[in-house]
Design a protein around this motif. Structure first.
Motif, short mmCIF file in Angstrom:
data_model
loop_
_atom_site.label_atom_id
_atom_site.label_comp_id
_atom_site.label_asym_id
_atom_site.label_seq_id
_atom_site.Cartn_x
_atom_site.Cartn_y
_atom_site.Cartn_z
N UNK A 5 46.36 -13.32 0.20
CA UNK A 5 45.46 -14.45 0.51
C UNK A 5 45.05 -15.17 -0.77
N UNK A 6 44.77 -14.40 -1.82
CA UNK A 6 44.40 -15.01 -3.11
C UNK A 6 45.54 -15.87 -3.66
N UNK A 7 46.75 -15.33 -3.62
CA UNK A 7 47.90 -16.09 -4.10
C UNK A 7 48.15 -17.33 -3.24
N UNK A 8 47.94 -17.21 -1.95
CA UNK A 8 48.08 -18.36 -1.05
C UNK A 8 47.11 -19.46 -1.47
N UNK A 9 45.88 -19.11 -1.73
CA UNK A 9 44.86 -20.11 -2.12
C UNK A 9 45.17 -20.69 -3.50
N UNK A 10 45.60 -19.85 -4.44
CA UNK A 10 45.93 -20.34 -5.79
C UNK A 10 47.06 -21.37 -5.73
N UNK A 11 48.11 -21.05 -4.98
CA UNK A 11 49.23 -21.99 -4.92
C UNK A 11 48.92 -23.20 -4.06
N UNK A 83 46.59 -26.20 12.48
CA UNK A 83 46.75 -26.06 11.03
C UNK A 83 48.22 -26.10 10.65
N UNK A 84 49.05 -25.38 11.38
CA UNK A 84 50.48 -25.36 11.09
C UNK A 84 51.10 -26.74 11.26
N UNK A 85 50.63 -27.50 12.24
CA UNK A 85 51.12 -28.87 12.42
C UNK A 85 50.74 -29.73 11.22
N UNK A 121 45.21 -41.38 -0.53
CA UNK A 121 44.08 -40.82 0.23
C UNK A 121 44.52 -39.86 1.32
N UNK A 122 45.76 -39.94 1.74
CA UNK A 122 46.24 -39.16 2.88
C UNK A 122 46.06 -37.65 2.72
N UNK A 123 46.45 -37.04 1.59
CA UNK A 123 46.28 -35.59 1.49
C UNK A 123 44.81 -35.15 1.53
N UNK A 124 43.91 -36.01 1.12
CA UNK A 124 42.48 -35.67 1.19
C UNK A 124 42.06 -35.47 2.64
N UNK A 125 42.47 -36.36 3.50
CA UNK A 125 42.14 -36.26 4.92
C UNK A 125 42.73 -34.99 5.52
N UNK A 126 43.97 -34.68 5.19
CA UNK A 126 44.62 -33.48 5.70
C UNK A 126 43.91 -32.23 5.18
N UNK A 131 40.78 -27.30 6.07
CA UNK A 131 39.65 -26.43 5.71
C UNK A 131 38.73 -26.24 6.91
N UNK A 132 38.43 -27.30 7.63
CA UNK A 132 37.58 -27.17 8.81
C UNK A 132 38.24 -26.28 9.86
N UNK A 133 39.52 -26.46 10.08
CA UNK A 133 40.23 -25.63 11.06
C UNK A 133 40.19 -24.15 10.68
N UNK A 134 40.41 -23.85 9.41
CA UNK A 134 40.47 -22.45 8.96
C UNK A 134 39.10 -21.80 8.95
N UNK A 135 38.09 -22.52 8.50
CA UNK A 135 36.75 -21.93 8.37
C UNK A 135 36.00 -21.93 9.70
#
Length: 139
Positions: A5-11, A83-85, A121-126, A131-135
């Motif tokens: 999980x840590x490596x996933x977040x780092x990358x 999230x996967x989509x 701006x697109x990646x910011x929206x994604x 983050x909302x979906x995961x948390x």
């Protein structure tokens, strides 16, 4: 699994650094491409190194560790599919950034700086949505 999980977040952070910065380079590159040949070549090098040296390895390792997490935990639910989509959309965005980088490399850019400002701006929206979906896991 906490290491994974840590490596996933780092990358993920590494990948998003590139997803945020490469389109910003496109903004500046498109503004000066016609006026400064030396600067134009410098942007080409920066874009290539960012795309192949940071973004692509970051994206690949994010997906690898994300799949490892998914296989290691019995997670399911509509939030995960959403999230996967969104991750699939980010992968398409990443590939399109590579296409735009190649257009700049071959002096075939067809967009102005305003296009790239919106594109940036697109990646910011994604990211916000993911983050909302995961948390929150709203569904």
């Amino acid at each position: 699994m906490l290491w994974v999980k840590s490596l996933h977040i780092i990358f993920l952070i590494t990948w998003f650094a590139g997803l945020f910065y490469l389109p910003r380079l496109f903004v500046y590159h498109s503004m000066m491409a016609a006026t400064d040949r030396e600067g134009n070549e410098r942007f080409k090098v920066m874009e290539r190194k960012l795309f192949f040296g940071i973004m692509t390895p970051g994206g690949i390792l994010t997906v690898v560790f994300g799949l490892w997490l998914w296989l290691g935990y019995p997670w399911s639910g509509r939030w995960l599919y959403a999230k996967l989509a969104l991750v699939a959309v980010l992968i398409v965005y990443h590939v399109y950034c590579g296409k735009l980088m190649l257009d700049f490399k071959h002096d075939r850019n067809r967009h102005d700086h305003v296009y790239y400002r919106w594109f940036n701006e697109f990646p910011t929206v994604i990211l916000i949505a993911v983050v909302i979906l995961v948390v929150v896991k709203p569904f």
